[in-house]
Design a protein around this motif. Structure first.
Motif, mmCIF file in Angstrom:
data_model
loop_
_atom_site.group_PDB
_atom_site.id
_atom_site.type_symbol
_atom_site.label_atom_id
_atom_site.label_comp_id
_atom_site.label_asym_id
_atom_site.label_seq_id
_atom_site.Cartn_x
_atom_site.Cartn_y
_atom_site.Cartn_z
ATOM 1 N N ALA A 125 20.239 7.501 2.669
ATOM 2 C CA ALA A 125 19.648 6.697 1.597
ATOM 3 C C ALA A 125 18.695 5.654 2.159
ATOM 4 N N ARG A 126 19.040 5.071 3.296
ATOM 5 C CA ARG A 126 18.135 4.109 3.926
ATOM 6 C C ARG A 126 16.886 4.802 4.458
ATOM 7 N N VAL A 184 21.036 0.703 -2.054
ATOM 8 C CA VAL A 184 21.909 1.367 -1.088
ATOM 9 C C VAL A 184 23.255 0.656 -1.017
ATOM 10 N N HIS A 224 25.538 3.030 -3.587
ATOM 11 C CA HIS A 224 26.055 4.028 -2.650
ATOM 12 C C HIS A 224 27.254 3.502 -1.852
#
Length: 325
Positions: free
Chosen positions: A227-228, A237, A241
């Motif tokens: 995601a990063r 994030v 997440h």
């Protein structure tokens, strides 16, 4: 999902029955409810003792006592009391008083644990992390009764210095109560502030450590790194997440600690002189009131079982990879 809920509810019935029977045996063996009556001087007549023993069902076998108590609850009869109170009529208002304290304390403790746990994980091994760790262990080591007495005394000193009642330190509501809906709500809110703070502060410390450890572990996972790498904003994030997955172990801990919260509420209510489940339990234990103690334990056990069911359902909400068949 509905089938899972129904199946879990069916599984809880034998758990509650077995637990209630074991508890009934232990409470019955804890002492003689007629002990105070037997110790009176001049001695009570045998006829009165026999009548009281019959009223409290002590002349029946233990299994029959339990069966009559269990079938009586279905009809709304909680059993005879040593102090001759109507247990059902007495316990429901007290339960509402204790539940509102526990619910507000849980919400406040959850808020504190999430904020402090996430900040500690993001600022890992920084002075902020060390400060929150020290504060958490300090609050964790404080006895609930000592913190309650300390906070109550400080509130009394503030009220004396101000010359007016800024903090309510006695009771769950004013006597007589104020007239009107909103004045009543404000009065209840004023009385609940200090007990809620005490119960929340003694509860959130271990929860914040669970959040921190879960967040530290989740931040190193592959999907968070992905995601990063995709360029998602750091807040997205962190919240959507990482935090969502880290909430799963916290949900388990909160559900398991619910019985501990009710035990802590007994101490807190005693210090602040609330007419809740705490004083009800202490009076029942002091009087060796078997059926009153069983009423308290049964209600708390049912609440704990239901909250564990809610925790299981939340797993599927927090992590879509989990499916409840």
């Amino acid at each position: 999902m509905l089938a899972y809920v129904l199946r879990r509810l069916l599984h809880t019935i034998p758990i509650i029955l077995v637990g209630s029977f074991i508890t009934f045996v232990m409470v019955s063996a804890s002492g003689d409810p007629l002990g105070d009556l037997l110790a009176k001087q001049p001695p009570v007549s045998p006829a009165i003792l026999a009548a009281e023993r019959h009223r409290l069902r002590l002349d029946l076998p233990l299994l029959e006592q339990y069966w009559r108590w269990l079938t009586g609850i279905v009809r709304g009869d909680w059993g005879p009391s040593v102090s001759r109170i109507d247990i059902g009529h007495e316990i429901w208002p007290r339960l509402l008083v204790s539940v509102r304290l526990v619910v507000l304390a849980v919400l406040l403790a959850l808020l504190l644990s999430l904020v402090i746990g996430v900040i500690s994980a993001v600022k890992q091994y920084s002075w902020v992390d060390y400060l929150f760790t020290f504060a958490g262990f300090l609050l964790l080591s404080m006895p609930a009764f000592w913190l309650a007495i300390l906070l109550k005394q400080q509130a009394i000193d503030v009220n004396q210095a101000a010359g007016s009642t800024l903090f309510y330190t006695v009771g769950d509501a004013s006597i007589p109560p104020p007239v009107g809906f909103w004045p009543t709500v404000a009065d209840i809110a004023g009385h609940i502030v200090l007990p809620t703070i005490v119960l929340a502060l003694t509860t959130f410390a271990p929860w914040s450590r669970f959040v921190r450890s879960s967040m530290v572990e989740v931040q190193q996972s592959d999907y968070v790194r992905l995601a990063r790498a995709k360029g998602l904003p750091r807040r997205t994030v962190l919240i959507r997440h990482a935090l969502r997955t880290a909430l799963i172990p916290l949900t388990t801990v909160v559900a398991m600690d619910l019985a501990v919260l009710f035990s802590g509420a007994v101490i807190t209510e005693t210090v602040f002189q609330w007419r809740g489940m705490g004083s009800f339990l202490l009076s029942a234990v002091r009087d060796k009131d078997i059926y009153a103690v069983m009423a308290w334990l049964l209600l708390v056990s049912v609440i704990v079982v239901l909250f564990n069911l809610v925790a299981d359902l939340l797993y599927a909400v927090l992590d879509r990879r989990i499916r409840l068949g």
